[in-house]
Design an enzyme around this catalytic site. Sequence first.
Site: not given
Ligand code: NAD
Length: 339
Positions: A11, A110, A139-141, A168, A194-195, A220, A301
């Site tokens: 994502t 994360g 993070s996004c929030n 969400r 978050h705080g 969110h 997000q």
């Molecule tokens: P996601 O699950 O959508 O994507 C993660 C990707 O990493 C997947 O494509 C998976 O195949 C790959 N992956 C898993 N293990 C792996 C490894 N060992 N080596 C290489 N690739 C690997 O996750 P996301 O939502 O994109 O979240 C990623 C980070 O961003 C997390 O720390 C999350 O907390 C943070 N984040 C997410 C959001 C959100 O809303 N999705 C917002 C802000 C921050």
Amino acid sequence: MIKVAINGYGTIGKRVADAVAAQPDMEVVGVSKTKPSAEAYVARQRGYPLYIAEMSKRQAFEDAGLEIAGDVTDMIKHADVVVDATPGGIGEKNKKLYELYGVKAIWQGGEDHEVAGFSFCSSCNYSEAKNRQFVRVVSCNTTGLCRIIQAMDERFGVGRVRATMVRRGSDPGEIKKGPVDAIVLNPVKVPSHHGPDVQTVLPQIDITTMAMIVPTTFMHMHALQMDLKSDATKEEILAIIEKHPRMGLVRPGTGITSTAELREYAQDLGRPRADLYESAIFADSIGLVGRELFLFQAIHQEADVVVENVDAIRAMMNVVDEAAVSIEMTNRALGFTAI
Ligand code: NAD
């Protein structure tokens, strides 16, 4: 050109890759996946070299017609900076690899603050990220909270902040997550994380947050209250938000009162993937009771942290001196104009 590798093309990773590819001073040298998926086909279509976390999965990729450039270690060797966008908790395990190859790395929200020892938000602490090997984009929030709090603190001074996050339940493509029919207190206890996370960027702010998750996938919503230390008018606050490169006003004339209408608006504006990189602050919600400020802001997000990663790369490489210049470059390359 700054060579950027994206470890974890999901994502966040796929959006960061496209944002990096759009910049005049950066290039994507590779993206990584664990298994063949729709996103791997998108990477191929975009022309990003595809690397895999485990070579034992190579056959599965080849069977799917996906050419593999090597494993994650090979990818890292080509990079000046790795954006680690693997799922929370995995990024930390990759740290040894980044240390071993002496490559710069950016983690996402994360992961804990400690993984990088420095948490980043472009408009708050860009200069402190200069020349660092490791940075964590919050993070996004937390990004959404930091942007507005810092802007108000800079102009009026901010005392106490109280915020409730309505989050969400899952990202749009996550078919196995919920809730489907519940409002979940997440966590039940106060405060939510978050705080304290805001304080990793803005340690001077007295902030307490509560959070719940609801059955929706796009954005969110934050209900925010903050005590200003000096007098302010609604017009002054509107003007600050209007000028801010990472905040936008949802104007009363649009008639928008929900995240669903915001998504429709973002799509109609032609934003790629309907992405809103800026915090969407409802102009009509801005209210002052004495020096106490109230507002609602919607946070996309999947998108707001993407532009922060791009600025973090420039700061760590120390190629652009001022935050405002990098933010402007990033925004311009993505072609986003006011919502
Ligand atoms: P996601 O699950 O959508 O994507 C993660 C990707 O990493 C997947 O494509 C998976 O195949 C790959 N992956 C898993 N293990 C792996 C490894 N060992 N080596 C290489 N690739 C690997 O996750 P996301 O939502 O994109 O979240 C990623 C980070 O961003 C997390 O720390 C999350 O907390 C943070 N984040 C997410 C959001 C959100 O809303 N999705 C917002 C802000 C921050």
